[in-house]
Design an enzyme around this catalytic site. Structure first.
Site, PDB file in Angstrom:
ATOM      1  N   TYR A  31       0.968  -1.225  -0.035  1.00  0.00           N
ATOM      2  CA  TYR A  31       0.061  -0.077   0.149  1.00  0.00           C
ATOM      3  C   TYR A  31       0.989   1.081  -0.087  1.00  0.00           C
ATOM      4  O   TYR A  31       2.098   1.352   0.278  1.00  0.00           O
ATOM      5  CB  TYR A  31      -0.896   0.135   1.314  1.00  0.00           C
ATOM      6  CG  TYR A  31      -0.229   0.508   2.608  1.00  0.00           C
ATOM      7  CD1 TYR A  31      -0.458   1.754   3.157  1.00  0.00           C
ATOM      8  CD2 TYR A  31       0.536  -0.641   3.298  1.00  0.00           C
ATOM      9  CE1 TYR A  31       0.333   1.896   4.423  1.00  0.00           C
ATOM     10  CE2 TYR A  31       0.881  -0.394   4.716  1.00  0.00           C
ATOM     11  CZ  TYR A  31       0.904   0.926   5.083  1.00  0.00           C
ATOM     12  OH  TYR A  31       1.654   1.407   6.008  1.00  0.00           O
TER      13      TYR A  31
ATOM     14  N   HIS B 177      -1.344 -21.269  -0.334  1.00  0.00           N
ATOM     15  CA  HIS B 177      -0.246 -20.391  -0.072  1.00  0.00           C
ATOM     16  C   HIS B 177       0.402 -19.956  -1.243  1.00  0.00           C
ATOM     17  O   HIS B 177       0.920 -18.628  -1.218  1.00  0.00           O
ATOM     18  CB  HIS B 177       0.820 -20.781   1.078  1.00  0.00           C
ATOM     19  CG  HIS B 177      -0.031 -21.040   2.515  1.00  0.00           C
ATOM     20  ND1 HIS B 177      -0.921 -21.900   2.751  1.00  0.00           N
ATOM     21  CD2 HIS B 177       0.437 -19.982   3.590  1.00  0.00           C
ATOM     22  CE1 HIS B 177      -1.144 -21.472   4.051  1.00  0.00           C
ATOM     23  NE2 HIS B 177      -0.502 -20.603   4.611  1.00  0.00           N
TER      24      HIS B 177
ATOM     25  N   LYS C 207       6.555  -2.136   1.794  1.00  0.00           N
ATOM     26  CA  LYS C 207       5.486  -1.496   2.449  1.00  0.00           C
ATOM     27  C   LYS C 207       4.299  -2.336   2.449  1.00  0.00           C
ATOM     28  O   LYS C 207       3.461  -2.171   1.477  1.00  0.00           O
ATOM     29  CB  LYS C 207       5.000  -0.024   2.013  1.00  0.00           C
ATOM     30  CG  LYS C 207       4.192   0.730   2.763  1.00  0.00           C
ATOM     31  CD  LYS C 207       4.205   2.333   2.259  1.00  0.00           C
ATOM     32  CE  LYS C 207       3.371   3.175   3.024  1.00  0.00           C
ATOM     33  NZ  LYS C 207       3.817   3.310   4.493  1.00  0.00           N
TER      34      LYS C 207
ATOM     35  N   GLU D  97      12.979   2.327  14.051  1.00  0.00           N
ATOM     36  CA  GLU D  97      12.041   3.150  13.451  1.00  0.00           C
ATOM     37  C   GLU D  97      10.874   3.405  14.351  1.00  0.00           C
ATOM     38  O   GLU D  97      10.703   2.566  15.246  1.00  0.00           O
ATOM     39  CB  GLU D  97      11.778   3.117  12.051  1.00  0.00           C
ATOM     40  CG  GLU D  97      10.819   1.883  12.005  1.00  0.00           C
ATOM     41  CD  GLU D  97      10.531   1.670  10.330  1.00  0.00           C
ATOM     42  OE1 GLU D  97      10.971   2.892   9.646  1.00  0.00           O
ATOM     43  OE2 GLU D  97      10.549   0.690   9.820  1.00  0.00           O
TER      44      GLU D  97
ATOM     45  N   LEU E 183      11.189   1.058   6.972  1.00  0.00           N
ATOM     46  CA  LEU E 183      10.798   1.607   5.663  1.00  0.00           C
ATOM     47  C   LEU E 183      11.375   2.698   5.062  1.00  0.00           C
ATOM     48  O   LEU E 183      12.033   3.594   5.620  1.00  0.00           O
ATOM     49  CB  LEU E 183       9.405   1.956   5.951  1.00  0.00           C
ATOM     50  CG  LEU E 183       8.592   2.195   4.618  1.00  0.00           C
ATOM     51  CD1 LEU E 183       8.190   1.061   3.982  1.00  0.00           C
ATOM     52  CD2 LEU E 183       7.326   3.071   5.242  1.00  0.00           C
TER      53      LEU E 183
END
Length: 290
Positions: free
Chosen positions: A33, A102, A148, A181, A206
């Site tokens: 996303y 899967h 992400k 982070e 990220l």
């Protein structure tokens, strides 16, 4: 006015928007996303966000759902239909709808795309009153935080712990005692020696688009900084700390686990960088001639 979503080729009111129960995003969190801030109707750092989307898709081998140009049209149309002047646009791409197994589905399954937008507050004019408190939590995420992905359960649990503690963010600490982070932001410090630092990119964090935009601005202004990791002890001893993200921009981090960072006030470096990024997102920055 009903909010409008784009779902796999159709613009629909939220109450009518739906995806299949066999969408692999729902079944496996098999998707990625992006969140792009919208200010005065403009998509901020759109290129950085779409570059990161392309990278995330490539890393988990999902084909782009449409061309970049077509996606830009969809994003703007969703913003327009929702009358969002200031806020955010959210886009999610999953591997698509297939029988629950899967391994990747056989070729021919189309990626699924959902886009939504919502209104939000404009960036404040000054960092005063924008500062936040955070708690620390062990980093329990998977080993590829540079993608992400929509699989955010560890982040959700960390942010919930922060809320229950009366804080805004959770700063994540790895097994060696180093800061990775925040649960939803990159972390920066002005260390005890006065050096501006943030952790270097790698699988543990990220690659934040606001982080990248700020680094570009630092280069233009000849502001020295280091992409060098730091420990929890370094963070606690820092003169200043702040977060960067698409929704926080530059957000002062004033308290950690109930104790002040520095003097507990917005510091001069944070204040300067807040102003620098504010001109960038407002589109009023005068760039130096090449």
């Amino acid at each position: 006015m009903s909010r409008i979503a784009y779902v796999n080729g159709r613009y629909l009111p939220h109450r009518e928007a739906a995806v299949s129960i066999e969408d692999r995003g729902y079944q496996f969190a098999d998707g990625v996303y992006e969140v792009i801030p919208v200010l005065a109707g403009r998509l901020i750092d759109e290129g950085l966000h779409l570059d990161r989307l392309a990278r995330s898709l490539g890393e988990i081998r999902i084909a782009p759902p449409m061309t970049r140009a077509a996606l830009g049209v969809v994003l703007r149309e969703v913003v327009r239909r929702n009358r969002v002047a200031d806020g955010m646009v959210y886009l999610q791409v999953t591997r698509g709808v297939a029988r629950r197994e899967h391994p990747f589905p056989l070729p021919g399954v189309k990626p699924a795309l959902v886009v939504t937008a919502r209104r939000g507050a404009r960036v404040p004019e000054a960092p005063d009153g924008w500062g936040i408190a955070a708690i620390t939590r062990p980093d329990e995420r998977w080993a590829r935080c540079d993608i992400k992905t929509i699989g955010l359960l560890p982040n959700v649990l960390a942010r919930q712990a922060a809320r229950e503690a009366g804080a805004y963010e959770a700063v994540l600490i790895d097994g060696a005692g180093n800061v990775t982070e925040g649960a939803a932001a990159n972390v920066w410090i002005v260390d005890a020696a006065g050096v501006l630092r943030t952790r270097a990119l790698g699988p543990a964090i990220l690659p934040g688009c606001t982080r990248a935009a700020l680094i570009g601005l630092l280069g233009e202004e000849n502001i020295v900084f280091e992409e060098r990791g730091f420990s929890l002890d370094d963070l606690r001893a820092a003169r200043e700390a702040f977060l960067t993200s698409a929704t926080s921009f530059v957000r002062p981090l004033l308290r950690l686990d109930g104790a002040p960072i520095g003097d507990g006030e917005v510091g001069p470096v944070t204040r300067r960088l807040f102003a620098l990024l504010a001109t960038h997102v407002a589109g009023t920055r005068n760039h130096a001639e090449p």
